[in-house]
Scaffold this motif. Sequence first.
Motif, PDB file in Angstrom:
ATOM      1  N   PRO A  45       0.864  -1.536  -0.432  1.00  0.00           N
ATOM      2  CA  PRO A  45       0.310  -0.022   0.079  1.00  0.00           C
ATOM      3  C   PRO A  45       0.745   0.831   0.019  1.00  0.00           C
ATOM      4  O   PRO A  45       2.224   1.036   0.486  1.00  0.00           O
ATOM      5  N   ILE A  46       0.540   2.153  -0.867  1.00  0.00           N
ATOM      6  CA  ILE A  46       1.420   3.701  -0.908  1.00  0.00           C
ATOM      7  C   ILE A  46       1.615   4.240   0.580  1.00  0.00           C
ATOM      8  O   ILE A  46       2.514   4.764   1.018  1.00  0.00           O
ATOM      9  N   ASP A  47       0.767   4.306   1.761  1.00  0.00           N
ATOM     10  CA  ASP A  47       0.909   4.927   2.733  1.00  0.00           C
ATOM     11  C   ASP A  47       1.728   3.928   3.573  1.00  0.00           C
ATOM     12  O   ASP A  47       3.223   4.892   4.684  1.00  0.00           O
ATOM     13  N   GLU A  48       2.543   2.582   3.145  1.00  0.00           N
ATOM     14  CA  GLU A  48       3.948   2.047   3.687  1.00  0.00           C
ATOM     15  C   GLU A  48       4.549   2.366   2.798  1.00  0.00           C
ATOM     16  O   GLU A  48       5.974   2.320   3.983  1.00  0.00           O
ATOM     17  N   ALA A  52       8.287   4.024   4.772  1.00  0.00           N
ATOM     18  CA  ALA A  52       9.618   3.741   4.508  1.00  0.00           C
ATOM     19  C   ALA A  52      10.410   4.269   3.865  1.00  0.00           C
ATOM     20  O   ALA A  52      11.694   4.735   4.209  1.00  0.00           O
ATOM     21  N   VAL A  53      10.275   5.042   3.104  1.00  0.00           N
ATOM     22  CA  VAL A  53      10.960   6.276   2.629  1.00  0.00           C
ATOM     23  C   VAL A  53      11.378   6.974   3.287  1.00  0.00           C
ATOM     24  O   VAL A  53      12.170   7.669   3.569  1.00  0.00           O
ATOM     25  N   LYS A  54      10.426   7.869   4.460  1.00  0.00           N
ATOM     26  CA  LYS A  54      10.648   9.162   4.979  1.00  0.00           C
ATOM     27  C   LYS A  54      11.532   8.328   6.109  1.00  0.00           C
ATOM     28  O   LYS A  54      12.183   9.111   6.970  1.00  0.00           O
ATOM     29  N   TYR A  55      11.128   6.841   6.954  1.00  0.00           N
ATOM     30  CA  TYR A  55      12.086   6.031   7.777  1.00  0.00           C
ATOM     31  C   TYR A  55      13.235   6.486   7.063  1.00  0.00           C
ATOM     32  O   TYR A  55      14.002   6.682   7.888  1.00  0.00           O
TER      33      TYR A  55
END
Length: 222
Positions: A45-48, A52-55
């Motif tokens: 899902p896009i929110d996942e 991950a990108v932000k993390y």
Amino acid sequence: MKTDINIHKHSHFSFDLWLTLIKSHPEFKAKRVELFSSFFDVNKPIDEVAKAVKYYDDLCNTINEVIGGNVDTFEIYLLILNSLNFDIKQVNQEMLNAFYQKSEDLFLEYKPVLIFDKLHDFFDEIKSQGKTINILSNTGFIKGKTMRKFLVNENLEQYIDFHIYSDEIKCSKPNPIVFQEVKNQIRNKELQLEQILHIGDNPIADYKGAKDFGFSAHLLKY
């Protein structure tokens, strides 16, 4: 903001970029996540993907600050993909280059917003006094070569005597090597360290890093 900075007291001005002179376009990060997900065909899902990108963006920035090195943009991509259970052995350099090109195009379309008041006027004022300017920026997803293109497009390149980006010298602020590189590139070799002012928003990377090296430093708080 510029009223806080005494131009007359210093002879060379070193500027951080992110959250000092510019901030992301409000739509850019979401668009980049969509691009990342579709380009690599990530089955999550896009929110996942966004999490991950932000993390890994935050983590790699912190690693760069703590160690003083530079986690490569492509390494960040692979860390994100691996965390999303993507088989990174399917990825090659050509794919990474192709994705970077698309993300650069997106970045220049959804370009950053200038947050430093009347920046052109301020740079004009510095240069009119015969003083010099550099950009000194830690990089992550966006490489120095892309920042140069942005600054040319914004008609800011004309004011900048030299640029230093962490991906190009493989070192990040607050590593003293980075500030030494600023000193090395200033044409006037007679300048005392305290005549060089580094301006940034990060208390550790910008303010403490510059002060520990011997530069003057100005911490911006927007």
